[in-house]
Write an enzyme that holds these catalytic residues in place. Structure first.
Site, PDB file in Angstrom:
ATOM      1  N   ASP A   1      -1.906   0.889   0.164  1.00 49.11           N
ATOM      2  CA  ASP A   1      -3.218   0.225   0.250  1.00 49.11           C
ATOM      3  C   ASP A   1      -3.876   0.202  -1.129  1.00 49.11           C
ATOM      4  OD1 ASP A   1      -4.050   2.854  -0.101  1.00 49.11           O
ATOM      5  OD2 ASP A   1      -5.156   2.975   1.787  1.00 49.11           O
TER       6      ASP A   1
ATOM      7  N   MET B   1      -1.303   5.843  -0.090  1.00 46.67           N
ATOM      8  CA  MET B   1      -2.458   5.497   0.755  1.00 46.67           C
ATOM      9  C   MET B   1      -3.662   6.313   0.292  1.00 46.67           C
ATOM     10  SD  MET B   1      -1.466   3.373   3.191  1.00 46.67           S
ATOM     11  CE  MET B   1      -2.694   3.467   4.451  1.00 46.67           C
ATOM     12  N   HIS B   2      -4.777   5.645   0.047  1.00 47.53           N
ATOM     13  CA  HIS B   2      -5.969   6.436  -0.287  1.00 47.53           C
ATOM     14  C   HIS B   2      -7.293   5.741   0.007  1.00 47.53           C
ATOM     15  CE1 HIS B   2      -5.871   3.806  -3.808  1.00 47.53           C
ATOM     16  NE2 HIS B   2      -7.144   4.095  -3.952  1.00 47.53           N
ATOM     17  N   ARG B   3      -7.278   4.496   0.488  1.00 50.07           N
ATOM     18  CA  ARG B   3      -8.545   3.797   0.727  1.00 50.07           C
ATOM     19  C   ARG B   3      -9.359   4.523   1.782  1.00 50.07           C
ATOM     20  NH1 ARG B   3      -9.600   1.160  -3.058  1.00 50.07           N
ATOM     21  NH2 ARG B   3      -7.791   0.251  -3.975  1.00 50.07           N
TER      22      ARG B   3
END
Ligand code: UD1
Ligand code: UDP
Length: 364
Positions: free
Chosen positions: A284, A207-209
């Site tokens: 994501d 996850m990094h958005r």
């Protein structure tokens, strides 16, 4: 003095760009002069060096060392430093990759110096104007002379914006890398052993958005999701996410759970092995969605839309940040549909890109 071979500069700066560069760099240096400029957007060893070493990418010729900062600051700093370098080098062509601030800065700087630009992974759209990546990719597309489109949909997207010239359907460079390395990916169980994970009995997450991990509200939801899963989950944490989880006090909480394995970002090969051997992937990331589909592992995309719409018929599910949807998809997991080819007429994307580029430069 006339050069023996035309000179192409690749501008890269972030993890997924190094990966896309890998198959191209190998082919490029045989036919063209090729200089790699690393903007320095990603700089941690596990976000940068590890990919150059593992994927045998030649060391960057220049590193602009921009580091982290706000969008405007980072984009401006890359542009200022790159402008000087490109003005000295006078390359024949500049290639940019994907949709990061390094992509936008590279494309704009080259265009303003009247250098022709090629965009690798052109034409992708989320149609979400608040996504930084959407701004970067749209602007990069519209100043590019060559638009290397990975999918049929990406060509249609450009056509619908009135772009028709310079489009090359290249297929997907990330697929090319996987097609070459699949056996090695399957054999590599090092990371599974290290964390005592049994094939198909664990989940893997990335996850990094910004829209997911920059608010406390969403981080709480992500933590809730992690705690609700019925299988152990390994979660290599992107530095943006780590910083935000720590700020909200969630990092220690997650680390204390025996079924949640938090690690620093892992190497390309280890990440692909996690994807290959996992029961399902939660992510994501644009690249990880594709890689899951390429490797035949069901993917749950924690977003409400995807640029990679083709993946939705092949085992990718849009679940947003809804625990309910995630648990229901995980309960009803079926083997993904039969795989399509992600190549155009069976040709390697890197070959299509380098040939189109060579033809373009010959015509100039
Ligand atoms: C960037 C891209 C995103 C891409 C992602 C790939 C933009 C706007 N975003 O997001 O499209 O999907 O890369 O991973 O360009 N940091 C470190 N070490 C590093 C790099 C970053 O600690 O090596 C931390 C810094 O605190 C930084 C934060 O991560 O402020 C975010 O980094 P940044 O490059 O701005 O954006 P990403 O989230 O990595
Ligand atoms: N990746 C990796 N190690 C990790 C997480 C991701 O090697 O710990 C790889 C992943 O397999 C894919 C690429 O990084 O090839 C995707 O990059 P990222 O998710 O950072 O960006 P995006 O694709 O969303 O732009």
């Amino acid at each position: 003095m006339k050069r023996k071979k035309p000179l192409v500069v690749s501008v890269v700066g972030a993890r997924p760009q190094f990966i896309k560069l890998a198959p191209l760099a190998r082919k490029m240096s045989r036919r063209l002069g090729h200089v790699i400029v690393h903007t320095g957007q990603h700089y941690d060893r596990m976000m940068s060096d590890v990919f150059f070493r593992q994927l045998n990418i030649p060391k960057p010729d220049y590193n602009l060392g921009v580091g982290s900062g706000s969008h405007g600051w980072m984009t401006g700093r890359i542009m200022t430093r790159l402008e000087k370098l490109l003005a000295e080098m006078c390359p024949d062509f500049v290639l940019v990759y994907g949709d990061t601030n390094s992509t936008l800065a590279g494309a704009l700087t080259a265009a303003k110096l009247h250098l022709p630009v090629g965009h690798v992974e052109a034409g992708l759209r989320s149609y979400r104007p608040d996504m930084p990546e959407e701004i970067n990719r749209r602007l990069a597309d519209h100043v590019s002379q060559l638009l290397f489109c990975p999918t049929v949909q990406s060509v249609k997207n450009l056509n619908s914006e009135g772009v028709r010239k310079g489009i090359v359907r290249s297929g997907d460079l990330m697929y090319e890398l996987i097609a070459v390395g699949k056996e090695r990916i399957a054999r590599n169980t090092r990371i599974l052993k290290m964390h005592r994970l049994a094939p198909k009995e664990f989940l893997t997450m990335t996850m990094h958005r910004a829209e997911n991990v920059d608010t406390e509200e969403n981080l709480d939801k992500i933590a809730g999701i992690l705690f609700s899963l019925d299988y152990p989950v390994i979660f290599p944490v992107h530095p943006r996410t780590q910083k935000n989880l720590r700020r909200c006090g969630l990092l220690a909480h997650l680390k204390n759970s025996p079924d949640i394995i938090l690690t620093e970002p892992v190497s390309y090969l280890d990440n692909l092995s996690l994807i290959y051997h996992a029961r399902a992937v939660l992510t994501d990331s644009g690249g990880v969605q594709k890689e899951s589909v390429f490797l035949g592992t069901p993917c749950l995309t924690l977003r409400d839309e995807t640029e990679w719409v083709e993946t939705l018929a092949r085992g990718n599910h849009l679940v947003g940040l809804s625990s309910r949807k995630i648990l229901s998809v995980l309960k009803a997991l079926r083997p993904p549909a039969r795989q399509a080819s992600y190549l155009v007429k069976g040709r390697a994307p890197s070959e299509i890109i380098v040939s189109s580029l060579t033809d373009y430069l010959r015509r100039q």
